[in-house]
Design a protein around this motif. Structure first.
Motif, PDB file in Angstrom:
ATOM      1  N   LYS A 143       0.829  -1.199   0.000  1.00  0.00           N
ATOM      2  CA  LYS A 143       0.000   0.000   0.000  1.00  0.00           C
ATOM      3  C   LYS A 143       0.867   1.254   0.000  1.00  0.00           C
ATOM      4  O   LYS A 143       0.549   2.232  -0.692  1.00  0.00           O
ATOM      5  CB  LYS A 143      -0.947   0.012   1.200  1.00  0.00           C
ATOM      6  CG  LYS A 143      -1.850   1.250   1.200  1.00  0.00           C
ATOM      7  CD  LYS A 143      -2.814   1.236   2.349  1.00  0.00           C
ATOM      8  CE  LYS A 143      -3.672   2.457   2.438  1.00  0.00           C
ATOM      9  NZ  LYS A 143      -3.415   3.596   1.647  1.00  0.00           N
ATOM     10  N   GLU A 144       1.962   1.215   0.752  1.00  0.00           N
ATOM     11  CA  GLU A 144       2.871   2.354   0.792  1.00  0.00           C
ATOM     12  C   GLU A 144       3.402   2.665  -0.607  1.00  0.00           C
ATOM     13  O   GLU A 144       3.513   3.834  -0.998  1.00  0.00           O
ATOM     14  CB  GLU A 144       4.015   2.067   1.760  1.00  0.00           C
ATOM     15  CG  GLU A 144       4.987   3.206   1.872  1.00  0.00           C
ATOM     16  CD  GLU A 144       6.151   2.903   2.800  1.00  0.00           C
ATOM     17  OE1 GLU A 144       7.065   3.733   2.866  1.00  0.00           O
ATOM     18  OE2 GLU A 144       6.164   1.834   3.443  1.00  0.00           O
ATOM     19  N   MET A 145       3.721   1.624  -1.380  1.00  0.00           N
ATOM     20  CA  MET A 145       4.221   1.813  -2.740  1.00  0.00           C
ATOM     21  C   MET A 145       3.138   2.425  -3.634  1.00  0.00           C
ATOM     22  O   MET A 145       3.416   3.349  -4.405  1.00  0.00           O
ATOM     23  CB  MET A 145       4.692   0.477  -3.319  1.00  0.00           C
ATOM     24  CG  MET A 145       5.244   0.590  -4.726  1.00  0.00           C
ATOM     25  SD  MET A 145       6.702   1.623  -4.865  1.00  0.00           S
ATOM     26  CE  MET A 145       7.914   0.564  -4.176  1.00  0.00           C
ATOM     27  N   HIS A 146       1.913   1.935  -3.517  1.00  0.00           N
ATOM     28  CA  HIS A 146       0.810   2.496  -4.316  1.00  0.00           C
ATOM     29  C   HIS A 146       0.578   3.963  -3.961  1.00  0.00           C
ATOM     30  O   HIS A 146       0.379   4.799  -4.850  1.00  0.00           O
ATOM     31  CB  HIS A 146      -0.470   1.685  -4.101  1.00  0.00           C
ATOM     32  CG  HIS A 146      -0.469   0.371  -4.808  1.00  0.00           C
ATOM     33  ND1 HIS A 146      -0.583   0.263  -6.173  1.00  0.00           N
ATOM     34  CD2 HIS A 146      -0.370  -0.891  -4.333  1.00  0.00           C
ATOM     35  CE1 HIS A 146      -0.548  -1.008  -6.524  1.00  0.00           C
ATOM     36  NE2 HIS A 146      -0.412  -1.735  -5.416  1.00  0.00           N
TER      37      HIS A 146
END
Length: 161
Positions: A2-5
């Protein structure tokens, strides 16, 4: 994940076309996971290094794109230095017996001409191989065969851990 998205969403909101070009080159480099790049390391993947070792010579080529340029629109000197160190280090390590590695102890670079064009090609040669040290030289060329830089480096031979 989620952090990457979230990070990618933020980049999409604030990035300009040059930023997108740089991110695209970075992602292409990270996708370059073929057998030739298995032990190139993260920097080698980002720079999309293509290596060829023949006996006492190592040749590495990198494509040029805005990601590797300095503020003057030419290849950043640190990128040229990384290319040189990678070519000399790759050659040094290829020449050593199983269980040993080489690490850079000193490198001297003479920048001769701006790095421009579609790619840079570095050719490294072994000048001396002792039991504890190695000395290598390298030359970087533009596609028009003009020399961009020449270098020499000393390498310390160490046992691998």
């Amino acid at each position: 994940m989620k952090e990457m998205h979230d990070l990618l969403d933020e980049i999409i909101k604030v990035a300009n076309s040059k930023d997108f070009d740089n991110v695209k080159e970075l992602l292409h480099g990270l996708l370059n996971q073929n057998a030739d790049t298995k032990d190139v390391g993260f920097i080698g993947k980002i720079l999309q290094m293509e290596r060829k070792i023949t006996g006492q010579t190592c040749e590495i080529t990198i494509p040029l794109n805005p990601m590797v340029n300095n503020g003057l629109g030419i290849v950043h000197g640190g990128v040229t230095a990384t290319l040189i160190d990678s070519a000399m280090g790759t050659l040094a390590n290829s020449l050593l017996p199983e269980g040993f590695g080489a690490v850079t102890t000193q490198m001297n670079i003479h920048y001769i001409a701006p790095g421009i064009g579609e790619s840079l090609r570095c050719v490294a040669h072994c000048e001396h191989q002792g039991t504890k040290t190695m000395v290598l030289t390298a030359t970087v060329y533009r596609p028009d065969n003009k020399k961009v830089a020449t270098a020499s480096g000393s390498f310390f031979i160490i046992p691998k851990q």
